[in-house]
Enzyme design. Structure first.
Site, PDB file in Angstrom:
ATOM      1  CB  ALA A 127      48.897  -5.047 -44.626  1.00 37.16           C
ATOM      2  CB  ALA A 128      47.028  -9.414 -47.060  1.00 35.39           C
ATOM      3  N   PRO A 129      49.754  -9.368 -49.062  1.00 36.38           N
ATOM      4  CG  PRO A 129      51.274 -10.787 -50.613  1.00 36.38           C
ATOM      5  CD  PRO A 129      50.209  -9.702 -50.406  1.00 36.38           C
ATOM      6  N   GLY A 130      51.931  -8.746 -47.694  1.00 33.90           N
ATOM      7  CA  GLY A 130      53.063  -8.044 -46.670  1.00 33.90           C
ATOM      8  C   GLY A 130      54.506  -7.785 -47.139  1.00 33.90           C
ATOM      9  CB  SER A 131      56.010  -7.185 -50.466  1.00 34.67           C
ATOM     10  OG  SER A 131      54.704  -6.745 -50.837  1.00 34.67           O
ATOM     11  CE  LYS A 132      53.878  -1.993 -52.481  1.00 31.60           C
ATOM     12  NZ  LYS A 132      52.876  -3.300 -52.795  1.00 31.60           N
ATOM     13  CG  ASP A 192      50.110  -1.142 -52.197  1.00 33.61           C
ATOM     14  OD1 ASP A 192      50.210  -0.726 -53.140  1.00 33.61           O
ATOM     15  OD2 ASP A 192      50.444  -2.503 -52.207  1.00 33.61           O
ATOM     16  CB  CYS A 245      50.116  -2.782 -59.098  1.00 36.43           C
ATOM     17  SG  CYS A 245      48.887  -3.793 -58.769  1.00 36.43           S
TER      18      CYS A 245
HETATM   19  C1  LIG Z   1      47.471  -4.380 -53.893  1.00 35.65           C
HETATM   20  S1  LIG Z   1      46.854  -5.480 -52.741  1.00 35.65           S
HETATM   21  C2  LIG Z   1      48.075  -4.837 -51.103  1.00 35.65           C
HETATM   22  C3  LIG Z   1      49.270  -5.423 -51.491  1.00 35.65           C
HETATM   23  C4  LIG Z   1      50.452  -5.452 -50.105  1.00 35.65           C
HETATM   24  N1  LIG Z   1      50.370  -4.062 -49.716  1.00 35.65           N
HETATM   25  C5  LIG Z   1      51.705  -5.732 -50.519  1.00 35.65           C
HETATM   26  O1  LIG Z   1      52.447  -5.006 -50.700  1.00 35.65           O
HETATM   27  O2  LIG Z   1      52.106  -6.975 -50.271  1.00 35.65           O
HETATM   28  C6  LIG Z   1      45.467  -4.773 -51.908  1.00 35.65           C
HETATM   29  C7  LIG Z   1      44.963  -5.356 -50.652  1.00 35.65           C
HETATM   30  O3  LIG Z   1      43.772  -4.738 -50.095  1.00 35.65           O
HETATM   31  C8  LIG Z   1      43.006  -5.532 -49.686  1.00 35.65           C
HETATM   32  N2  LIG Z   1      41.735  -4.829 -49.630  1.00 35.65           N
HETATM   33  C9  LIG Z   1      40.708  -4.704 -50.329  1.00 35.65           C
HETATM   34  N3  LIG Z   1      39.857  -3.937 -49.950  1.00 35.65           N
HETATM   35  C10 LIG Z   1      40.159  -3.462 -48.533  1.00 35.65           C
HETATM   36  C11 LIG Z   1      39.499  -2.470 -47.725  1.00 35.65           C
HETATM   37  N4  LIG Z   1      38.500  -2.304 -48.038  1.00 35.65           N
HETATM   38  N5  LIG Z   1      40.002  -2.552 -46.473  1.00 35.65           N
HETATM   39  C12 LIG Z   1      41.433  -3.267 -46.206  1.00 35.65           C
HETATM   40  N6  LIG Z   1      41.896  -3.845 -47.173  1.00 35.65           N
HETATM   41  C13 LIG Z   1      41.239  -4.214 -48.379  1.00 35.65           C
HETATM   42  C14 LIG Z   1      42.899  -6.777 -50.313  1.00 35.65           C
HETATM   43  O4  LIG Z   1      42.489  -7.898 -49.680  1.00 35.65           O
HETATM   44  C15 LIG Z   1      44.387  -6.750 -50.713  1.00 35.65           C
HETATM   45  O5  LIG Z   1      45.080  -7.602 -50.006  1.00 35.65           O
END
Ligand SMILES: C[S@@+](CC[C@H](N)C(=O)[O-])C[C@H]1O[C@@H](n2cnc3c(N)ncnc32)[C@H](O)[C@@H]1O
Length: 321
Positions: A127-132, A192, A245
């Protein structure tokens, strides 16, 4: 497509691009067009946060300060935004108080494909940083339950700040690997996934420098493990959206193929977005054939809509017979 002027990123005429990247993308798309868009500035975009603000009022208030707003056809409350003096949208007061969220126009697609409703029980697995997450909280009108998970502590901090700024109050934050969720029955799950980011080159040219095909297998396996676990934690009749992405087939069509092969009760559902040109899915790449249902996934090339590149796939967990 909304017409607007493309502006080349300065000093990129001689940018070094690995031959393997050129060869690969020449097989996947019109390389010259793809490259042209990768080396041009990305339009900025915002989403009005309907938990805190009215769309028309916010639009008028921002326009009165000299900004130009143009509706994003596929997302109500989404706008491409520009200023004649190239001001930074991050400095807008509306951003600081959470009336708007600065978000890429195609990054708004996965929540739209998942379509969470008020009252749903939803997991945002990465989820981070949370836009979705903030977009989904608004779609849910802060009703129901939205679990926002990520496994990186530093990124959880910005997630928490963004949720607070956006007044998302139906959310719980968890910090662990998405692969560790067990025995849940979510209505809807967004994966995501972490990815190589080849859709985001125009925002970060660094992606071109660090691109390396040998990392794809590892990333793809991790993406599959996250998507697989999401499917296991869906209730029968539930829906998940898998998105990245990235434009690499190994991270997109290949992951969806593995889900479809792993679960007999997984079915890809076609989604359409108004005014968005969707590219043809990759059905076979470098000798590997993908599942026929991946044709209904959404592949966005930067040159098709003048956006970032993105991949979105909606997968339903069929009810048991
Ligand atoms: C594409 S970013 C997400 C962007 C977010 N959905 C947004 O729209 O703001 C992918 C995220 O997956 C997290 N991540 C990577 N491996 C992970 C795992 N095994 N479990 C949960 N989160 C993970 C990363 O820390 C990163 O924040």
């Amino acid at each position: 497509m909304v017409e607007h002027k493309l502006t080349a990123i300065p000093n990129t005429e001689n940018v070094e691009i690995k031959q393997g990247f050129i060869d690969r993308y020449s097989k996947l798309t019109d390389w010259e067009e793809f490259k042209k868009y990768c080396l041009c500035f990305l339009r900025r975009s915002i989403r009005v946060n309907t938990l805190k603000a009215d769309i028309e009022e916010t639009r008028k208030s921002i326009e009165s300060k000299g900004w130009k707003l143009e509706p994003i056809p596929w997302c109500k409350g989404g706008f491409f935004i520009s200023h004649p003096d190239r001001k930074d949208v991050g400095n807008l007061w509306e951003h600081h108080i959470g009336k708007i969220y600065v978000q890429e126009s195609v990054s708004m697609l996965p929540p739209l494909a998942l379509d969470p409703k008020p009252g749903d029980i939803v997991l945002d697995m990465c989820a981070a940083p949370g836009s979705k997450t903030t977009q989904m909280a608004a779609m849910m009108k802060n009703q129901g339950l939205l679990i926002a998970n990520d496994y990186k502590g530093m990124r959880i901090q910005s997630l928490g700040i963004n949720l607070q700024r956006s007044a998302a109050s139906n959310t719980i934050v968890t910090l662990m690997s998405g692969t560790r969720y067990k025995d849940f029955q979510f209505d809807k799950i967004l994966v995501d996934a972490p990815c190589s980011g080849t859709g985001t080159i125009r925002k970060s040219l660094k992606t071109l420098r660090i691109w390396n095909p040998s990392m794809l297998r590892k990333i793809s396996n991790e993406q599959f493990r996250l998507a697989e676990n999401a499917f296991l934690n869906l209730k029968p009749g539930g829906v998940m959206v898998y998105s990245t992405c990235s434009l690499e087939p190994e991270e997109n069509e290949a992951v969806v193929t593995r889900i479809l092969n792993r679960f007999d009760n997984a079915k890809v559902e076609k989604v359409n977005f108004p005014g968005l040109k969707i590219g043809t899915s990759v059905m076979e790449f470098e000798g590997v054939k993908y599942h026929e249902e991946v044709k209904d996934s959404v592949r966005i090339w930067p040159q098709d809509n003048d956006t970032e590149g993105f991949f979105v796939c909606r997968i339903k967990k069929l009810l048991d017979e």
